[in-house]
Enzyme design. Structure first.
Site, PDB file in Angstrom:
ATOM      1  NE  ARG B  54      11.907   3.627  -0.960  1.00 17.21           N
ATOM      2  CZ  ARG B  54      12.051   4.387  -0.126  1.00 17.21           C
ATOM      3  NH1 ARG B  54      11.143   5.218  -0.188  1.00 17.21           N
ATOM      4  NH2 ARG B  54      13.029   4.520   0.643  1.00 17.21           N
ATOM      5  CG  ASP B  56       3.555   3.676  -4.914  1.00 19.75           C
ATOM      6  OD1 ASP B  56       4.360   3.666  -3.986  1.00 19.75           O
ATOM      7  OD2 ASP B  56       2.952   4.765  -5.389  1.00 19.75           O
ATOM      8  NE  ARG B 203       0.035   5.710  -9.558  1.00 17.14           N
ATOM      9  CZ  ARG B 203      -0.288   5.381  -8.320  1.00 17.14           C
ATOM     10  NH1 ARG B 203       0.525   4.859  -7.743  1.00 17.14           N
ATOM     11  NH2 ARG B 203      -1.585   5.515  -7.908  1.00 17.14           N
TER      12      ARG B 203
END
Lengths: 265, 265
Positions: B54, B56, B203
């Site tokens: 995935r 974001d 991140r």
């Protein structure tokens, strides 16, 4: 007593309906004007702003130049930071300066420089879709480079102006016209520096040059196109998304120095 | 008889609510699934698609990888072109290949590579606002480079995982972690290659590294952070807009070759 400021703006034109104010549209002039007036506490008589030139919807800028008068004198760095705090993130004041009271962003120009990025591929690159003009067919940079000198000099560019232009005189001087290929990027880039450009002139010139590069026009077609003074013969207009207003000149010495040092010349 | 295809996707994550399908949201999975099914003439039993991982909202990809089965066999180049004709311009199929019937885009990965672009300036650059993470304060690249080796190797990354992660085991191996400065661009860029990454791990690592670079954390803080296994201590998460899923590996030899040839190693 007012103080005149000159600011140099960069903007991503993607989400703007161009520079010039229009009813019910988000334009650079509208958002910039709002920021200037907010910084000046929204005076009863709104502060007017004057840009060096218009850009169409989707066209970008690194060097759009604007002047306006503030009813007080604060230092130029305060104006830069104040405006950047108020502007949306797709507009940036790159520099601000206090100028003479008779400076005019539009009428005092001695030259302008535009950059164009043409991306060549069957399908658009997602990261280039808003920042290049898309061309499905490959152009030969050598053919383009051989054609470019025919655009340089003083010409009547009536064949290269979009209908809707308000200019009566279509004579402009191009000081330099260059193109180079970035094969790894799939791009051909162009740079044009001239006295001024007619409505859509750069995009029409790029469309013709790309057709020359693709072999759809002869390398030596430009003199006849210029002589025809007929927009119908140039036909295409390269996409707005590839065009950047790179620099506006107010100083002839700076213009000469840039032309002498052009790395792509 | 079905044929399994593996495709490598690039997408600009700006206008997507992430990769994974969600009700009433525009996601990469939804637009890609729609294109695949349209290409296959919308079969009664919809074709399922499986992504490597995935991303974001706002996160970009050059190398997202997807597999799906078509109820017929057409050549891979036809699939690439067919999908690109049907996909919106912010998603591009870079390559397509026919693979073994038991290939799985998610379970067969042997490594992933992420790229991060950090832009450092008081104000955002209009052309970087969607494509970098914005940091107001300058970081020292030398401090970051000295801290990076502490992340490499097999560690429990519980301090570097966002709440909401569904992973039970937080042990991952980082094969390489590099950073370099592009002073002319005002950017520091990072690349991480590893066995796999937890939710928001890259991140969170970038946020910690930028704080180290800015002098807000000690250069040698990472071993203690890892040992703490406590998300509260890492705090920040670098903006999604700077993150790119660069490459997904399915071939250990290719992974080793890339690690051996890493120009920033």
């Amino acid at each position: 007593m007012t103080t005149r400021y000159k600011v140099v703006l960069a903007y991503d034109g993607t989400n703007f309906a161009g520079f010039q104010r229009q009813p019910h549209q988000r334009t650079v002039e509208q958002v910039f004007s709002k920021a200037v007036n907010k910084m000046a506490k929204d005076p009863a008589e709104p502060i007017m702003i004057y840009g060096a030139g218009r850009t169409d919807a989707g066209v970008h800028a690194f060097g759009q130049t604007i002047h306006f008068d503030l009813p007080y004198a604060i230092n130029a760095e305060g104006v830069r930071r104040g405006l950047n705090s108020l502007l949306p993130t797709d507009v940036l004041v790159k520099s601000a300066a206090i100028v003479a009271d008779d400076f005019h962003a539009r009428y005092d120009t001695v030259g302008k420089r535009y950059w164009y990025r043409a991306y060549q591929n069957e399908f658009v690159d997602p990261f280039k879709r808003h920042y290049t003009g898309h061309f499905k067919f490959q152009a030969d940079i050598d053919r383009i480079q051989r054609a470019l000198p025919d655009l340089v000099g003083k010409h009547d560019f009536s064949s290269f102006v979009a209908s809707g232009s308000q200019a009566h005189d279509h004579v402009r001087e191009i000081y330099s016209a260059t193109a180079w290929a970035l094969p790894g990027e799939g791009e051909i880039q162009f740079e044009f520096c001239g006295s001024g450009f007619l409505y859509n002139q750069v995009r029409i010139m790029v469309a013709v040059l790309m057709e020359i590069g693709q072999g759809r026009r002869a390398v030596d077609c430009i003199p006849a196109l210029l002589a025809a003074q007929d927009r119908e013969q140039a036909r295409g207009t390269a996409p707005a998304s590839g065009l950047y207003m790179k620099k506006v000149y107010y100083d002839a010495a700076e213009l000469r120095a840039d032309l002498a040092n052009d790395p792509h010349q």
